[in-house]
Motif scaffolding. Structure first.
Motif, short mmCIF file in Angstrom:
data_model
loop_
_atom_site.label_atom_id
_atom_site.label_comp_id
_atom_site.label_asym_id
_atom_site.label_seq_id
_atom_site.Cartn_x
_atom_site.Cartn_y
_atom_site.Cartn_z
N UNK A 1 -39.37 17.42 4.10
CA UNK A 1 -40.73 17.36 3.56
C UNK A 1 -40.80 17.80 2.10
N UNK A 2 -39.75 18.42 1.61
CA UNK A 2 -39.78 18.94 0.24
C UNK A 2 -39.99 17.81 -0.77
N UNK A 3 -40.58 18.14 -1.89
CA UNK A 3 -40.81 17.21 -3.00
C UNK A 3 -41.52 15.94 -2.54
N UNK A 4 -42.64 16.11 -1.85
CA UNK A 4 -43.48 14.99 -1.42
C UNK A 4 -42.70 14.02 -0.52
N UNK A 5 -42.01 14.58 0.47
CA UNK A 5 -41.22 13.82 1.46
C UNK A 5 -40.09 13.01 0.81
N UNK A 6 -39.57 13.48 -0.31
CA UNK A 6 -38.52 12.77 -1.03
C UNK A 6 -37.27 12.60 -0.18
N UNK A 7 -37.01 13.51 0.72
CA UNK A 7 -35.80 13.46 1.55
C UNK A 7 -36.08 12.90 2.94
N UNK A 8 -37.27 12.34 3.16
CA UNK A 8 -37.63 11.78 4.47
C UNK A 8 -36.64 10.69 4.87
N UNK A 9 -36.44 10.54 6.17
CA UNK A 9 -35.56 9.47 6.65
C UNK A 9 -36.09 8.14 6.15
N UNK A 10 -35.19 7.31 5.63
CA UNK A 10 -35.58 6.01 5.11
C UNK A 10 -34.42 5.04 5.22
N UNK A 11 -34.76 3.76 5.18
CA UNK A 11 -33.76 2.71 5.13
C UNK A 11 -34.10 1.85 3.93
N UNK A 12 -33.08 1.42 3.20
CA UNK A 12 -33.31 0.68 1.96
C UNK A 12 -33.62 1.63 0.82
N UNK A 13 -34.02 1.06 -0.31
CA UNK A 13 -34.33 1.86 -1.48
C UNK A 13 -35.25 1.07 -2.41
N UNK A 14 -36.13 1.78 -3.08
CA UNK A 14 -37.02 1.14 -4.06
C UNK A 14 -36.31 0.84 -5.37
N UNK A 15 -35.22 1.54 -5.63
CA UNK A 15 -34.58 1.41 -6.93
C UNK A 15 -33.12 0.97 -6.88
N UNK A 16 -32.54 0.88 -5.70
CA UNK A 16 -31.14 0.47 -5.56
C UNK A 16 -31.04 -0.73 -4.62
N UNK A 17 -30.00 -1.52 -4.80
CA UNK A 17 -29.79 -2.68 -3.94
C UNK A 17 -28.98 -2.20 -2.73
N UNK A 18 -29.68 -1.82 -1.65
CA UNK A 18 -29.02 -1.33 -0.46
C UNK A 18 -29.91 -1.54 0.76
N UNK A 19 -29.27 -1.70 1.89
CA UNK A 19 -30.00 -1.75 3.16
C UNK A 19 -29.56 -0.58 4.04
N UNK A 20 -28.85 0.36 3.46
CA UNK A 20 -28.37 1.53 4.20
C UNK A 20 -29.49 2.54 4.40
N UNK A 21 -29.33 3.37 5.41
CA UNK A 21 -30.24 4.47 5.63
C UNK A 21 -29.71 5.72 4.95
N UNK A 22 -30.59 6.64 4.60
CA UNK A 22 -30.13 7.86 3.92
C UNK A 22 -29.46 8.85 4.87
N UNK A 23 -29.35 8.53 6.13
CA UNK A 23 -28.63 9.35 7.10
C UNK A 23 -27.18 8.88 7.23
N UNK A 24 -26.87 7.70 6.71
CA UNK A 24 -25.53 7.11 6.87
C UNK A 24 -24.58 7.62 5.81
#
Length: 190
Positions: free
Chosen positions: A167-190
């Motif tokens: 939840x820190x930094x406005x949910x910056x570390x929330x679980x997500x898949x893909x990225x708004x700024x990078x070309x990826x379909x990976x999740x941030x847990x992988x």
């Protein structure tokens, strides 16, 4: 009774009470960690399902979508084309080669059957929602410039992380898949 015995009994009772609260606190922390792991595993499972749908949508439509209704409708009614590709190399008189590529369409298969038919208790209408809640995942799709090329990107993010660290930094570390700024379909847990 002597004062020493009274103090001993009081200290013993105080030690037992403090020990109880200490053990209870540790047990509570362990239960919370297990709860967080369980909930995050459910969110990750759902994000993987969403990723499959988004990748399929992009392959068929040429871009990602940030509209849950379009994605759900595509998964429900869309088709994949089954194709067979063959190449033929033709030798030229001047020593060069020419390649002829043939792509034959063999048929179609529904997107839903291809991606989700084997998932037990899968409910397409609940795909946009975080498991166990009525909160929709945050969805984003757009084109960004990488180098001198425009590329499609998407991001699907947990709107309300259960883990306080996420939840820190406005949910910056929330679980997500893909990225708004990078070309990826990976999740941030992988």
């Amino acid at each position: 009774m002597s004062k020493t015995k009274i103090f001993s009994i009081v200290f013993f009772v105080a030690a037992v009470i403090i020990g109880y609260f200490f053990v209870d606190s540790i047990a509570y922390d362990i239960q919370q960690e297990k709860k967080i792991e369980r909930e995050e595993a459910r969110v990750i499972k759902k994000l993987k399902q969403i990723r499959s749908g988004m990748i399929a949508y992009q392959r068929v439509n040429g871009q990602y979508t940030s509209d849950w209704d379009k994605l759900i409708n595509f998964i429900d009614t869309g088709d994949f084309y089954l194709t067979e590709r063959s190449e033929q190399i033709i030798q030229r008189e001047y020593g060069g080669d020419s390649v002829v590529i043939n792509v034959d369409t063999l048929g179609t298969i529904p997107v839903y059957d291809s991606l989700y038919a084997d998932i037990e208790n899968f409910n397409l209408q609940k795909l946009p929602f975080k498991p166990g809640t009525k909160k929709k995942f945050e969805i984003f799709a757009d084109k960004i410039v990488k180098g001198s090329v425009k590329v499609d990107v998407f991001e699907v993010k947990d709107p309300d992380p259960i883990n306080p660290k996420r939840r820190k930094d406005n949910n910056d570390k929330a679980l997500r898949v893909g990225s708004r700024s990078e070309v990826t379909t990976s999740g941030n847990w992988e």
